[in-house]
Design an enzyme around this catalytic site. Structure first.
Site, PDB file in Angstrom:
ATOM      1  N   GLY A 101       0.830  -1.205   0.000  1.00  0.00           N
ATOM      2  CA  GLY A 101       0.000   0.000   0.000  1.00  0.00           C
ATOM      3  C   GLY A 101       0.861   1.250   0.000  1.00  0.00           C
ATOM      4  N   HIS A 499     -10.528   8.949 -38.458  1.00  0.00           N
ATOM      5  CA  HIS A 499     -10.460  10.285 -37.851  1.00  0.00           C
ATOM      6  C   HIS A 499      -9.090  10.556 -37.246  1.00  0.00           C
ATOM      7  CE1 HIS A 499     -14.728  11.101 -38.447  1.00  0.00           C
ATOM      8  NE2 HIS A 499     -14.803   9.782 -38.400  1.00  0.00           N
ATOM      9  N   LYS A 595      -0.482  -8.208 -10.862  1.00  0.00           N
ATOM     10  CA  LYS A 595      -1.778  -8.860 -11.102  1.00  0.00           C
ATOM     11  C   LYS A 595      -2.949  -8.054 -10.572  1.00  0.00           C
ATOM     12  CE  LYS A 595      -4.348 -12.324 -12.367  1.00  0.00           C
ATOM     13  NZ  LYS A 595      -4.556 -12.406 -13.817  1.00  0.00           N
TER      14      LYS A 595
HETATM   15  N1  GLU Z   1       4.783   1.639  -0.772  1.00  0.00           N
HETATM   16  C1  GLU Z   1       5.612   0.500  -0.551  1.00  0.00           C
HETATM   17  C2  GLU Z   1       6.918   0.601  -1.363  1.00  0.00           C
HETATM   18  O1  GLU Z   1       7.054   1.374  -2.245  1.00  0.00           O
HETATM   19  C3  GLU Z   1       4.885  -0.797  -0.850  1.00  0.00           C
HETATM   20  C4  GLU Z   1       4.482  -0.884  -2.270  1.00  0.00           C
HETATM   21  C5  GLU Z   1       3.615  -2.072  -2.609  1.00  0.00           C
HETATM   22  O2  GLU Z   1       2.474  -2.162  -2.148  1.00  0.00           O
HETATM   23  O3  GLU Z   1       4.082  -2.897  -3.394  1.00  0.00           O
HETATM   24  O4  GLU Z   1       7.845  -0.081  -1.083  1.00  0.00           O
END
Ligand code: GLU
Length: 600
Positions: A101, A499, A595
């Site tokens: 996240g 177009h 994914k």
């Molecule tokens: N924000 C974190 C990073 O950049 C986690 C990213 C993710 O969810 O893959 O390392």
């Protein structure tokens, strides 16, 4: 986007974490790592590269210990470097954190922590978490298990943004802590061990009993001499969450002799579609009734799922019902939502950030919501009023194939149920959808021809065109193609070609024409488009029920126009697949993609 896993139990954690990371690698894969408490030491092994390579190079399996965390990264903050790989640790390197996240207030938190003397080793947003826990822990006179848990909770309270977190501490090797807010996290339960994973494939080799956690949940798993204490809290209050038995078979996460998951998943479509032709009957009826009862209907989705939604637009228009297929990431900007609106999200993972955001927005405005989803227990299934499962089973290749056709199957059934509610005779369609698995087999039988045509493609630029309901096929065909071949491809209507884009047509720009069945009102019109391309020296590849003179033909069965998008799909899926294989691309894990897109 990334995959996270945590384990606490009696077995060697590094082995279980590595296995889980391999299963999760399809979610994101620029770098990976594990953190394990081994004999009172916190051992971190991480680096840039694919799971198997990094595990081998760094010696993941040299680490003993029965509690640990693992991560495959799809970075959002900070370059793809060893330092930015997860797990991240505090200054004393006692606490290890993996995160999926974005911590949106990480800059403020980092500044404060730096002022207090914390030293950061990475550029990630994630690293604030272990330092914050370390800082919160300083506020307690006595450092014990209870206070450590409190410190973790206090630190989590300070985080803004989206996160699934799994946390370990070398001083408390009997604890595994997880937290989620808008990023998926599932607790896996076995008699003598517990798992935390971004999705169930992370631990499906060991158990299929799982509890999907909800936003705001913090789970503390404590190993005792005679078992475990597991407490889930939401905003400080203990909560009970539903335990699910997930009936996915781990063998579907194996290649079964195919060189790539993508090919396996393309080839299993006839069988998979037999399942999606039967699953979720009651929910489909309920959703059809809502489509009849509500004034304004939106299908919100991203990527391939949006192309499935486009097919729905054409189907419902046939029955005089306006439904709108909307790019979920734009829905907040243009969706007109009130209590008489029905918003249906289509998302394979049930975790697509933009689709969830659109559904939450709809809900906040009083709309009725539905979801067409592949992953049981995912956020979309829990947050919407009506959930329709598509029954496609695990899809490992990043490039969606069988989940697209399964979504289409569900949309055909929804269309049929809606037609019946209007008192229309839908038996013609019912008979046809029963034949879909066989039609698809016919297309799959052409795979050698498709391979030859793919290997004969020599240019770097492609336009996919069609008309009518197969506009979605042109868009989806182009998406598949660019996604895994890394060659430039655009999808558009044959009408739009004139177009502007037609000026690009020459011997360096091939056109893939998806020719509607002869019973379609746009059949002859696409033939004219093909002529226009040929007149400008462009090569044409036709996915077509009839031989087109001057084109390279991939012949598909002649079916009624409404179901042609599902029947044609394996043809362009195979075209993209074979071209990508010929170019030596990493077909199952195309660069820069993941994914399920769980970040904004
Ligand atoms: N924000 C974190 C990073 O950049 C986690 C990213 C993710 O969810 O893959 O390392």
């Amino acid at each position: 986007m990334c995959g996270i896993i945590g384990y606490i139990g009696k077995d060697k954690a590094s082995k279980i974490l590595l296995n889980g990371l391999k299963r999760l690698e399809y979610r994101g894969y620029d770098s990976c790592g594990i953190g394990v408490v081994d004999n009172d030491k916190l051992i971190i092994k991480k680096n840039v590269g694919k799971v198997e390579e990094v595990a081998e190079r760094e010696g993941f399996l040299d680490v003993d210990g029965c509690v640990g965390v693992g991560h495959t990264r799809w970075g959002t903050h900070g370059f793809i470097t060893k330092e930015n790989s997860h797990p991240h640790t505090d200054c004393k390197e006692e606490i290890a954190v993996v995160h999926n996240g974005i911590i949106s207030n990480y800059k403020e938190l980092k500044e404060e922590l730096i002022k207090k003397g914390h030293k950061f080793k990475s550029e990630t947003d994630t690293e604030v978490v272990p330092h914050l826990i370390e800082e919160e822990l300083k506020k307690f006179e006595e450092i014990n298990e209870e206070n450590y848990i409190k410190a973790v909770k206090n630190a989590i309270k300070k985080l803004k943004g989206t996160y699934a977190l799994v946390i370990i501490n070398k001083n408390f090797p009997n604890l595994l802590i997880g937290a989620r807010n808008e990023s998926p996290l599932i607790l896996g339960i076995k008699d003598d061990s517990y798992f935390l994973g971004s999705d169930i494939t992370a631990f499906l080799d060991y158990t299929n009993t799982a509890i999907p956690l909800e936003d705001g949940d913090i789970v503390v798993i404590k190993k005792k001499d005679n078992g475990y204490d597991v407490v889930i809290e939401n905003n400080g209050t203990p909560v009970k969450r539903e335990v699910m038995e997930i009936n996915w078979d781990i063998s579907s996460a194996e290649k079964m002799g195919y060189p790539h998951f993508m090919l396996k998943e393309i080839m299993e479509q006839p069988e998979v579609l037999k399942v999606s032709a039967k699953i979720s009957a009651e929910e489909i009826k309920e959703l059809a009734k809502c489509i009849k009862d509500y004034d304004r209907i939106y299908f919100v989705a991203m990527g391939t799922s949006l192309h499935a939604a486009m097919v729905a637009e054409y189907l419902f228009a046939k029955l005089g019902k306006l439904v709108i297929a909307c790019d979920a990431s734009e829905f907040l900007n243009k969706g007109v939502v009130d209590k008489k609106t029905l918003v249906i999200g289509i998302t394979q993972s049930g975790e697509t950030y933009d689709t969830l955001k659109a559904l939450r927005f709809a809900k906040s405005k009083g709309a009725k919501t539905g979801a067409i989803v592949n992953v049981l227990g995912s956020t979309a299934t829990r947050e919407t009023d009506i959930t329709v499962m598509i029954g496609a089973g695990i899809e490992i290749a990043v490039c969606a194939t069988k989940t697209y056709t399964s979504q289409l199957m569900i949309l055909y059934r929804l269309f049929i149920e809606y037609g019946k509610l209007l008192g229309r005779d839908m038996s013609r369609y019912e008979k046809e959808i029963d034949k879909i698995p066989n039609y698809i087999k016919e297309v799959l039988d052409k795979k050698e021809t498709i391979k030859k045509i793919a290997n004969n493609l020599k240019v770097n630029n492609y336009i996919f065109i069609s008309k009518g309901i197969n506009l979605a096929s042109a868009m989806e065909g182009a998406l598949k193609f660019k996604e895994i071949t890394y060659l430039h491809a655009e999808g558009m209507s044959g009408g739009m070609l004139k177009h502007g884009t037609i000026s690009l047509i020459d011997e360096n720009m091939d056109t893939v024409a998806i020719v509607p069945p002869r019973n379609s009102s746009v059949f002859s019109s696409i033939l004219s488009n093909i002529e226009e391309v040929r007149a400008r020296g462009g090569k044409v590849i036709a996915i077509t029920p009839v031989e087109i003179e001057g084109a390279e033909n991939i012949l598909v069965p002649e079916v009624i126009e409404e179901i042609s998008p599902i029947v044609y799909a394996p043809a362009f899926q195979l075209l993209a697949y074979y071209k990508a294989v010929e170019l030596g691309r990493d077909v199952d894990k195309p660069r820069g993609l993941a994914k399920s897109v769980t970040v904004e």
